[in-house]
Design an enzyme around this catalytic site. Structure first.
Site, PDB file in Angstrom:
ATOM      1  N   ASP A  13      24.351  56.615  45.777  1.00 53.47           N
ATOM      2  CA  ASP A  13      23.677  57.921  45.710  1.00 53.47           C
ATOM      3  C   ASP A  13      23.736  58.687  47.026  1.00 53.47           C
ATOM      4  OD1 ASP A  13      22.973  57.292  43.080  1.00 53.47           O
ATOM      5  OD2 ASP A  13      21.101  56.349  43.714  1.00 53.47           O
ATOM      6  N   LYS A  16      28.144  61.340  46.792  1.00 53.04           N
ATOM      7  CA  LYS A  16      29.599  61.225  46.585  1.00 53.04           C
ATOM      8  C   LYS A  16      30.092  62.292  45.616  1.00 53.04           C
ATOM      9  CE  LYS A  16      29.080  56.995  45.166  1.00 53.04           C
ATOM     10  NZ  LYS A  16      27.632  56.825  45.442  1.00 53.04           N
ATOM     11  N   GLY A  17      29.325  62.512  44.523  1.00 46.12           N
ATOM     12  CA  GLY A  17      29.738  63.486  43.509  1.00 46.12           C
ATOM     13  C   GLY A  17      29.951  64.858  44.121  1.00 46.12           C
ATOM     14  N   GLY A  40      25.805  57.581  38.672  1.00 44.32           N
ATOM     15  CA  GLY A  40      25.347  58.921  38.316  1.00 44.32           C
ATOM     16  C   GLY A  40      25.718  59.829  39.463  1.00 44.32           C
ATOM     17  N   HIS A  41      26.734  60.673  39.258  1.00 49.44           N
ATOM     18  CA  HIS A  41      27.227  61.540  40.323  1.00 49.44           C
ATOM     19  C   HIS A  41      26.874  62.986  39.985  1.00 49.44           C
ATOM     20  CE1 HIS A  41      30.438  58.290  41.426  1.00 49.44           C
ATOM     21  NE2 HIS A  41      29.191  57.873  41.559  1.00 49.44           N
ATOM     22  N   THR A  42      26.063  63.597  40.839  1.00 52.13           N
ATOM     23  CA  THR A  42      25.548  64.935  40.558  1.00 52.13           C
ATOM     24  C   THR A  42      26.381  66.005  41.242  1.00 52.13           C
ATOM     25  OG1 THR A  42      23.398  63.863  40.713  1.00 52.13           O
ATOM     26  CG2 THR A  42      23.400  66.274  40.504  1.00 52.13           C
ATOM     27  N   THR A 129      20.623  48.797  36.334  1.00 47.76           N
ATOM     28  CA  THR A 129      20.509  50.006  35.511  1.00 47.76           C
ATOM     29  C   THR A 129      20.461  49.644  34.021  1.00 47.76           C
ATOM     30  OG1 THR A 129      22.899  50.201  35.379  1.00 47.76           O
ATOM     31  CG2 THR A 129      21.813  51.372  37.200  1.00 47.76           C
ATOM     32  N   GLN A 223      28.797  53.678  43.388  1.00 45.22           N
ATOM     33  CA  GLN A 223      27.840  52.838  44.126  1.00 45.22           C
ATOM     34  C   GLN A 223      28.102  52.977  45.639  1.00 45.22           C
ATOM     35  OE1 GLN A 223      29.523  51.057  41.169  1.00 45.22           O
ATOM     36  NE2 GLN A 223      27.963  52.239  40.155  1.00 45.22           N
ATOM     37  N   THR A 238      25.840  45.321  42.774  1.00 50.66           N
ATOM     38  CA  THR A 238      26.451  45.523  41.469  1.00 50.66           C
ATOM     39  C   THR A 238      27.600  44.524  41.347  1.00 50.66           C
ATOM     40  OG1 THR A 238      27.239  47.174  39.897  1.00 50.66           O
ATOM     41  CG2 THR A 238      28.030  47.406  42.192  1.00 50.66           C
ATOM     42  N   THR A 298      20.828  58.313  37.082  1.00 53.52           N
ATOM     43  CA  THR A 298      21.147  57.556  35.868  1.00 53.52           C
ATOM     44  C   THR A 298      19.880  57.085  35.165  1.00 53.52           C
ATOM     45  OG1 THR A 298      23.294  56.866  36.704  1.00 53.52           O
ATOM     46  CG2 THR A 298      22.346  55.471  35.014  1.00 53.52           C
ATOM     47  N   LEU A 330      21.280  66.650  55.035  1.00 61.34           N
ATOM     48  CA  LEU A 330      20.695  66.906  56.349  1.00 61.34           C
ATOM     49  C   LEU A 330      19.418  67.729  56.192  1.00 61.34           C
ATOM     50  CD1 LEU A 330      21.220  66.693  59.477  1.00 61.34           C
ATOM     51  CD2 LEU A 330      21.897  69.089  59.318  1.00 61.34           C
ATOM     52  N   SER A 411      26.625  68.304  54.980  1.00 61.77           N
ATOM     53  CA  SER A 411      26.171  68.976  53.766  1.00 61.77           C
ATOM     54  C   SER A 411      24.691  69.312  53.901  1.00 61.77           C
ATOM     55  CB  SER A 411      26.437  68.051  52.575  1.00 61.77           C
ATOM     56  OG  SER A 411      25.790  68.533  51.422  1.00 61.77           O
TER      57      SER A 411
HETATM   58  P1  GDP Z   1      26.169  60.027  44.177  1.00 63.27           P
HETATM   59  O1  GDP Z   1      25.829  58.979  43.198  1.00 63.27           O
HETATM   60  O2  GDP Z   1      26.612  59.483  45.484  1.00 63.27           O
HETATM   61  O3  GDP Z   1      27.141  61.052  43.627  1.00 63.27           O
HETATM   62  O4  GDP Z   1      24.820  60.814  44.495  1.00 63.27           O
HETATM   63  P2  GDP Z   1      23.707  61.295  43.421  1.00 63.27           P
HETATM   64  O5  GDP Z   1      24.244  62.471  42.692  1.00 63.27           O
HETATM   65  O6  GDP Z   1      23.220  60.159  42.620  1.00 63.27           O
HETATM   66  O7  GDP Z   1      22.530  61.686  44.393  1.00 63.27           O
HETATM   67  C1  GDP Z   1      22.701  62.605  45.415  1.00 63.27           C
HETATM   68  C2  GDP Z   1      21.709  63.741  45.215  1.00 63.27           C
HETATM   69  O8  GDP Z   1      21.689  64.534  46.364  1.00 63.27           O
HETATM   70  C3  GDP Z   1      22.060  64.671  44.072  1.00 63.27           C
HETATM   71  O9  GDP Z   1      20.883  65.141  43.488  1.00 63.27           O
HETATM   72  C4  GDP Z   1      22.819  65.796  44.758  1.00 63.27           C
HETATM   73  O10 GDP Z   1      22.741  67.014  44.055  1.00 63.27           O
HETATM   74  C5  GDP Z   1      22.055  65.872  46.047  1.00 63.27           C
HETATM   75  N1  GDP Z   1      22.775  66.360  47.212  1.00 63.27           N
HETATM   76  C6  GDP Z   1      24.008  66.039  47.664  1.00 63.27           C
HETATM   77  N2  GDP Z   1      24.217  66.563  48.892  1.00 63.27           N
HETATM   78  C7  GDP Z   1      23.075  67.235  49.193  1.00 63.27           C
HETATM   79  C8  GDP Z   1      22.642  67.961  50.348  1.00 63.27           C
HETATM   80  O11 GDP Z   1      23.348  68.081  51.344  1.00 63.27           O
HETATM   81  N3  GDP Z   1      21.383  68.473  50.294  1.00 63.27           N
HETATM   82  C9  GDP Z   1      20.568  68.369  49.216  1.00 63.27           C
HETATM   83  N4  GDP Z   1      19.377  68.936  49.256  1.00 63.27           N
HETATM   84  N5  GDP Z   1      20.936  67.674  48.148  1.00 63.27           N
HETATM   85  C10 GDP Z   1      22.168  67.121  48.142  1.00 63.27           C
HETATM   86  P1  IMO Z   2      26.191  55.784  42.191  1.00 63.67           P
HETATM   87  O1  IMO Z   2      27.661  55.730  41.874  1.00 63.67           O
HETATM   88  C1  IMO Z   2      22.625  53.608  43.288  1.00 63.67           C
HETATM   89  C2  IMO Z   2      22.180  49.560  41.691  1.00 63.67           C
HETATM   90  C3  IMO Z   2      21.076  49.287  40.694  1.00 63.67           C
HETATM   91  C4  IMO Z   2      20.747  47.859  41.069  1.00 63.67           C
HETATM   92  C5  IMO Z   2      22.122  47.273  41.383  1.00 63.67           C
HETATM   93  C6  IMO Z   2      22.766  46.544  40.227  1.00 63.67           C
HETATM   94  O2  IMO Z   2      25.462  56.856  41.490  1.00 63.67           O
HETATM   95  O3  IMO Z   2      25.970  55.743  43.657  1.00 63.67           O
HETATM   96  P2  IMO Z   2      23.913  47.360  37.979  1.00 63.67           P
HETATM   97  O4  IMO Z   2      23.378  48.165  36.839  1.00 63.67           O
HETATM   98  O5  IMO Z   2      25.102  47.965  38.643  1.00 63.67           O
HETATM   99  O6  IMO Z   2      24.133  45.932  37.626  1.00 63.67           O
HETATM  100  O7  IMO Z   2      22.723  47.344  39.073  1.00 63.67           O
HETATM  101  O8  IMO Z   2      22.940  48.365  41.742  1.00 63.67           O
HETATM  102  N1  IMO Z   2      23.103  50.659  41.317  1.00 63.67           N
HETATM  103  C7  IMO Z   2      23.121  51.854  41.912  1.00 63.67           C
HETATM  104  N2  IMO Z   2      22.316  52.369  42.873  1.00 63.67           N
HETATM  105  N3  IMO Z   2      23.660  54.323  42.824  1.00 63.67           N
HETATM  106  C8  IMO Z   2      24.497  53.810  41.900  1.00 63.67           C
HETATM  107  O9  IMO Z   2      25.630  54.424  41.528  1.00 63.67           O
HETATM  108  C9  IMO Z   2      24.218  52.532  41.360  1.00 63.67           C
HETATM  109  N4  IMO Z   2      24.799  51.746  40.433  1.00 63.67           N
HETATM  110  C10 IMO Z   2      24.119  50.596  40.436  1.00 63.67           C
HETATM  111  O10 IMO Z   2      19.981  50.146  40.878  1.00 63.67           O
HETATM  112  O11 IMO Z   2      20.000  47.836  42.248  1.00 63.67           O
HETATM  113 MG    MG Z   3      24.225  58.404  42.000  1.00 59.41          MG
END
Ligand code: GDP
Ligand code: IMO
Ligand code: MG
Length: 422
Positions: A13, A16-17, A40-42, A129, A223, A238, A298, A330, A411
């Site tokens: 999280d 990356k998305g 879950g990539h937002t 998850t 991840q 994971t 997610t 940031l 960012s």
């Molecule tokens: P990922 O799994 O690595 O793609 O990340 P997630 O999408 O799960 O979580 C990152 C969260 O941070 C999302 O809600 C994004 O929209 C948000 N995000 C990413 N970069 C920034 C940033 O620079 N500032 C803010 N406020 N939100 C951000």
């Molecule tokens: P993205 O790609 C954050 C965590 C789960 C748990 C561990 C194992 O969005 O960064 P699993 O269901 O994979 O067997 O769970 O890994 N986990 C994540 N945490 N971001 C993710 O993906 C994750 N995918 C799995 O919360 O701790």
């Molecule tokens: Mg994520």
């Protein structure tokens, strides 16, 4: 752009998305190489929010080819609904997405086993998850899994699935869980198989041809480094290789074809699920949650939060070979007077400058902090490095120096335009 591997440098999280979406502009192809719909990539485009689970975030840019590689585990029913959801939002998937024939499948018995094992573990649970990821990779390693190629071969699929469900129902019985219905699963998976068939390809050959044509590939990690099955905080990880090597094995693109590794990290630390998080801090968690931030994309779970941990990110540079850094979120620190950064761990008199392998030791690690003055100015409207407050610049430079890689992206918000290139 050359062939770029993008990895999460923390516990997932990292944003990356968002960074993938930004970098896709210069790429021809985006490939997911590991994980499943645990990710879950937002991505925000204007006010529209998209959350990608299995499909590479590159799909949101018109005309880019996206590939789900052999290293991914696919729940085909969930993939079909992700495709339908995107098409409803006017994102063209058909013709742009290719799925590896050899990616393994996730079945309902994997999800049920995932849930049952967590219950059995009680307070020692991983906090998965519950998407069946561990059991699906378990079957892959045990050589008992079914793959996309089996799903689209209607003849053998039925008998193989029957056997798998028979075997798994015995295991579920031992857990006292409800058995899985073969006919229901078979019908749902057949339907999904028919829908996915046009997307299925030999993606190793497809990628090789693309590279020979001089096309540039972006490898989208899922991840983060410390959730890696080999290099993470085992067993709180994971079940795939989330580190840079996973991009090669999970796509069939050889290491000598890769040109650079970009590590994405937040300006602080988060983790969702159980396991040690040395810099965890309730105040920073309360602050971020009160802003409505740091809830899982997610599962919706509140993410645990803490100060930036440079011992961890330096370790991530080592195992991934990170060349460049993208620091996200940031703006989350804009209101803090003082910001802490962990520069070492100690357990009693022993000091650690790397992440110890034993999770029990890691859980005992007390962070050694350096303090930085906050900039106390909103950064979300800044688009130019020169306009960044001096204290924010110093903070970011320190993160890069401590992490041991070059800062190239900062960012300051979820949107595309809230991205500063250095
Ligand atoms: P990922 O799994 O690595 O793609 O990340 P997630 O999408 O799960 O979580 C990152 C969260 O941070 C999302 O809600 C994004 O929209 C948000 N995000 C990413 N970069 C920034 C940033 O620079 N500032 C803010 N406020 N939100 C951000
Ligand atoms: P993205 O790609 C954050 C965590 C789960 C748990 C561990 C194992 O969005 O960064 P699993 O269901 O994979 O067997 O769970 O890994 N986990 C994540 N945490 N971001 C993710 O993906 C994750 N995918 C799995 O919360 O701790
Ligand atoms: Mg994520």
């Amino acid at each position: 752009m050359a062939n770029t591997i993008l990895v999460g440098a923390q516990w997932g999280d990292e944003g990356k998305g968002k960074i993938i979406d930004v970098l896709t502009e210069q790429a021809d192809i985006v490939v997911r190489t590991q994980g499943g719909n645990n990710a879950g990539h937002t991505v925000f485009i204007g006010k529209q929010k998209y959350v990608l689970h299995l499909i590479p975030s590159g799909i949101l840019r018109k005309g880019k080819t996206c590939v789900i590689g052999n290293g991914v585990v696919i729940d085909p029913v969930s993939l079909v609904s992700e495709i339908d959801g995107l098409e409803k939002m006017n994102v063209k998937v058909n013709g742009n997405l290719f799925i590896s024939e050899t990616a393994h499948l996730v079945f309902p018995y994997h999800r049920e086993l995932d849930a049952q094992r967590e219950i059995l573990k009680g307070k020692n649970k991983i906090g998965t998850t519950k998407r069946g990821i561990g059991p699906a990779y378990g079957d892959k390693a045990a050589r008992t899994g079914l793959r996309i190629i089996d799903l689209i071969n209607t003849e053998s699929f039925e008998s193989r699935l029957k056997l798998k469900i028979k075997e798994n129902n015995e295991v579920l019985k031992a857990f006292g869980a409800k058995p899985i219905s073969f006919s229901q699963v078979h019908a749902a998976y057949r339907e999904a198989g028919d829908r996915l068939k046009p997307f299925v390809a030999n993606t190793v050959v497809l990628l090789d041809k693309a590279i020979r044509r001089g096309e540039e590939i972006l490898f989208e990690g899922a991840q983060g480094t410390f959730l890696d099955i080999d290099h993470g905080t085992y067993p709180f990880v994971t079940s795939s290789n989330t580190t840079a090597g996973g991009a090669c094995t999970g796509s069939g693109v050889a290491p000598n074809r890769m040109d650079r590794v970009v590590g994405v990290m937040k300006a602080y630390t988060t983790r969702v699920g159980e396991g040690p998080l040395p810099t965890e801090n309730a105040e920073i968690a309360d602050m971020l949650h009160a802003m409505g931030r740091e809830f899982g994309a997610t599962t919706g779970r509140a993410r645990r939060c803490g100060w930036f941990d440079s011992v961890a990110t330096r370790h991530a540079t080592m195992v991934n070979g990170i060349d460049e850094l993208a620091v996200t979120n940031l703006d989350g620190l804009d209101t803090l007077e003082t910001i802490k950064v962990c520069i070492g761990y100690k357990v009693g008199k022993t000091r650690y400058d790397y992440v110890p392998n034993d999770v029990e030791t890691l859980a005992k690690c007390e962070p050694i902090y350096a303090e930085f003055p906050g900039w106390l100015t909103p950064t979300d409207k800044i688009r130019d490095w020169k306009k960044m407050p001096a204290k924010a610049k110093s903070y970011l430079k320190a993160l890069a120096e401590l992490t041991g890689a070059k800062l190239t992206i900062a960012s300051v918000g979820p949107a595309r335009e809230q991205t500063i290139f250095l």
